[in-house]
Enzyme design. Structure first.
Site, PDB file in Angstrom:
ATOM      1  N   VAL A  35      -5.356 -11.423   7.140  1.00 19.41           N
ATOM      2  CA  VAL A  35      -6.227 -12.608   6.829  1.00 19.41           C
ATOM      3  C   VAL A  35      -5.417 -13.969   6.781  1.00 19.41           C
ATOM      4  CG1 VAL A  35      -8.273 -11.625   5.919  1.00 19.41           C
ATOM      5  CG2 VAL A  35      -6.320 -12.209   4.442  1.00 19.41           C
ATOM      6  N   HIS A  84      -6.840   1.724   2.401  1.00 20.39           N
ATOM      7  CA  HIS A  84      -8.016   0.555   2.009  1.00 20.39           C
ATOM      8  C   HIS A  84      -9.078   0.810   3.271  1.00 20.39           C
ATOM      9  CE1 HIS A  84      -5.240  -2.334   4.802  1.00 20.39           C
ATOM     10  NE2 HIS A  84      -5.244  -1.205   5.428  1.00 20.39           N
ATOM     11  N   ALA A 105     -13.492 -11.797   5.933  1.00 19.47           N
ATOM     12  CA  ALA A 105     -13.208 -10.285   5.602  1.00 19.47           C
ATOM     13  C   ALA A 105     -13.045 -10.334   4.051  1.00 19.47           C
ATOM     14  CB  ALA A 105     -12.329  -9.597   6.116  1.00 19.47           C
ATOM     15  N   GLN A 147     -13.544   1.469  -2.203  1.00 23.42           N
ATOM     16  CA  GLN A 147     -13.514   0.244  -1.717  1.00 23.42           C
ATOM     17  C   GLN A 147     -14.707  -0.308  -1.068  1.00 23.42           C
ATOM     18  OE1 GLN A 147      -9.814  -0.856   0.482  1.00 23.42           O
ATOM     19  NE2 GLN A 147      -9.020  -1.771  -1.560  1.00 23.42           N
ATOM     20  N   TRP A 196       0.992  -1.164  -0.035  1.00 24.74           N
ATOM     21  CA  TRP A 196      -0.007  -0.086  -0.008  1.00 24.74           C
ATOM     22  C   TRP A 196       0.847   1.140   0.143  1.00 24.74           C
ATOM     23  CZ3 TRP A 196      -0.912  -4.391   3.116  1.00 24.74           C
ATOM     24  CH2 TRP A 196      -2.164  -5.087   2.727  1.00 24.74           C
ATOM     25  N   ARG A 211      -4.062   5.976  -2.853  1.00 26.86           N
ATOM     26  CA  ARG A 211      -2.829   5.271  -3.147  1.00 26.86           C
ATOM     27  C   ARG A 211      -1.948   6.208  -3.816  1.00 26.86           C
ATOM     28  NH1 ARG A 211      -4.065  -0.857  -3.252  1.00 26.86           N
ATOM     29  NH2 ARG A 211      -5.635  -1.034  -1.542  1.00 26.86           N
TER      30      ARG A 211
HETATM   31  N1  PHE Z   1      -7.478  -4.501   2.249  1.00 25.05           N
HETATM   32  C1  PHE Z   1      -7.045  -5.144   0.956  1.00 25.05           C
HETATM   33  C2  PHE Z   1      -6.595  -4.204  -0.131  1.00 25.05           C
HETATM   34  O1  PHE Z   1      -6.831  -3.090   0.106  1.00 25.05           O
HETATM   35  C3  PHE Z   1      -8.506  -6.107   0.405  1.00 25.05           C
HETATM   36  C4  PHE Z   1      -8.746  -7.183   1.606  1.00 25.05           C
HETATM   37  C5  PHE Z   1      -9.575  -6.660   2.481  1.00 25.05           C
HETATM   38  C6  PHE Z   1      -8.141  -8.293   1.428  1.00 25.05           C
HETATM   39  C7  PHE Z   1     -10.047  -7.785   3.318  1.00 25.05           C
HETATM   40  C8  PHE Z   1      -8.571  -9.406   2.589  1.00 25.05           C
HETATM   41  C9  PHE Z   1      -9.517  -9.150   3.244  1.00 25.05           C
HETATM   42  O2  PHE Z   1      -6.169  -4.820  -0.877  1.00 25.05           O
END
Ligand code: PHE
Length: 359
Positions: free
Chosen positions: A273, A190, A327, A230, A154, A216
């Site tokens: 995760v 995110h 998630a 998102q 990120w 970003r």
């Molecule tokens: N936050 C991650 C992204 O922006 C996406 C994501 C969200 C992945 C939740 C796994 C679980 O790339």
């Protein structure tokens, strides 16, 4: 003295009756009755020079002719006025009117609205969080520690005010330094930080989605923007598992694309995760044969996802042994691009009405 008043009268009345507008009528009035050079006026001015007999003869005739012309002019003017208001009244009301162009929702707003509706119908709540976020919520609490290489996933816009704060930290005590560090601000990269914020104040079971703007620090191209949107998803309970995830997401895509969609889960990595997944749907345009939209692969990559990492539950104040959850995070622009066949992400923010008006 001989004056052909009959001829003058005929000529004047003829001209008056043939006149088409008020301006031409006024010109005629001046021609005959104009104060200095009107033809009739000049005749009347010559009366005093006439013999008494002529004066007796022509005086009354000239007077009555003057009155006659005045009346004719007045009548004609009234007629012209009546005619023009009749013209106005005769506008054809069956003709199509001028089109008023109405504004409408931006394609991104439309897709977001639809996503909100679908998840609401699936009993999810809608939650929002701040766009200016702290380093803690955006990274640390999501199991992305300071020097972890995953932070490079990120590219971040840090807020300058904090740079100055941290640059000055040599003069700060140790505890002050800690405070400044954990309050370092950034534009969220995110929507995942809202997972932590929500769990800090709510107990499972629950299921939420979090639509929102993210940022970003990247070079832009057809599929990258520094600013996009998102939709985060989070479902937590005692025994939530990947089968639940697959069902929810299958149902979501079926309703969004209004047809049965085939879903594929691929292993992937996100620090918050475990296991981490990448979700693909079989190309909704070519059905998997391969086309421009899926870059001939037959599949469209639509979201990152996974089972919530125990460290994330811990950071939110849960006992990770008590709960499980899934998630996911999807890119709103990506979904809109697939749904509406939009070739370039930069079109969304171009402000180009030729683009906007197509929706
Ligand atoms: N936050 C991650 C992204 O922006 C996406 C994501 C969200 C992945 C939740 C796994 C679980 O790339």
């Amino acid at each position: 003295m001989r004056i052909d008043l009959e001829k003058l009268k005929k000529e004047a009345l003829g001209l008056i009756s043939g006149v088409k507008d008020a301006k031409a009528l006024e010109d005629l009035r001046i021609k005959y009755l104009g104060r200095t050079n009107g033809e009739l006026t000049k005749l009347m001015k010559s009366l005093p020079k006439m013999s008494l007999a002529d004066r007796r003869k022509f005086g009354p005739l000239l007077n009555s002719l003057k009155r006659e012309l005045e009346a004719a002019l007045e009548n004609k003017l009234a007629a012209l006025k009546a005619q023009s208001s009749k013209l106005k009244a005769s506008i054809d009301i069956t003709m199509p009117g001028k089109k008023v162009s109405l504004g409408h929702l931006h394609p991104l707003t439309m897709v977001e609205k639809e996503i909100r509706e679908i998840f609401t119908a699936l009993n999810f709540s809608i939650v929002e969080g701040p766009e200016v976020e702290s380093e803690y919520y955006n990274f640390d609490a999501l199991n992305i520690p300071k020097d972890h290489p995953a932070r490079e996933m990120w590219d971040t816009f840090w807020l300058r005010q904090n740079e100055q704060l941290t640059n000055n930290k040599k003069q700060l005590t140790k505890s002050e330094k800690l405070k400044v560090n954990s309050s370092k601000l950034l534009l969220r990269t995110h929507t995942s930080p809202v997972q932590i914020r929500y769990m800090e104040t709510h107990q499972p079971p629950f299921q939420i989605i979090v639509p929102g703007r993210v940022f970003r620090y990247e070079a832009t191209d057809v599929s990258h923007e520094t600013n996009f949107h998102q939709v985060e998803g989070l479902m937590v309970g005692k025994d939530i598992n990947l089968a639940n995830f697959k069902f929810v997401i299958g149902e979501f895509f079926k309703r969004l694309f209004k047809k049965n969609v085939v879903i594929r889960l691929r292993p992937s990595y996100f620090p918050f995760v475990e296991p981490g997944l990448e979700v693909d749907v079989k190309c909704v345009r070519c059905g998997g044969k391969g086309c421009g939209l899926c870059k001939e692969s037959g599949w469209l990559e639509v979201m990152g996802a996974g089972m919530v990492h125990p460290k994330v539950f811990e950071a939110a104040g849960y006992n990770p042994r008590d709960f499980r959850g899934f998630a996911f995070g999807l890119g709103l622009e990506r979904i809109a691009m697939i749904k509406y066949n939009i070739p370039d992400i930069r079109l969304f923010y171009s402000g180009d009405l030729r683009f906007i008006k197509q929706f």
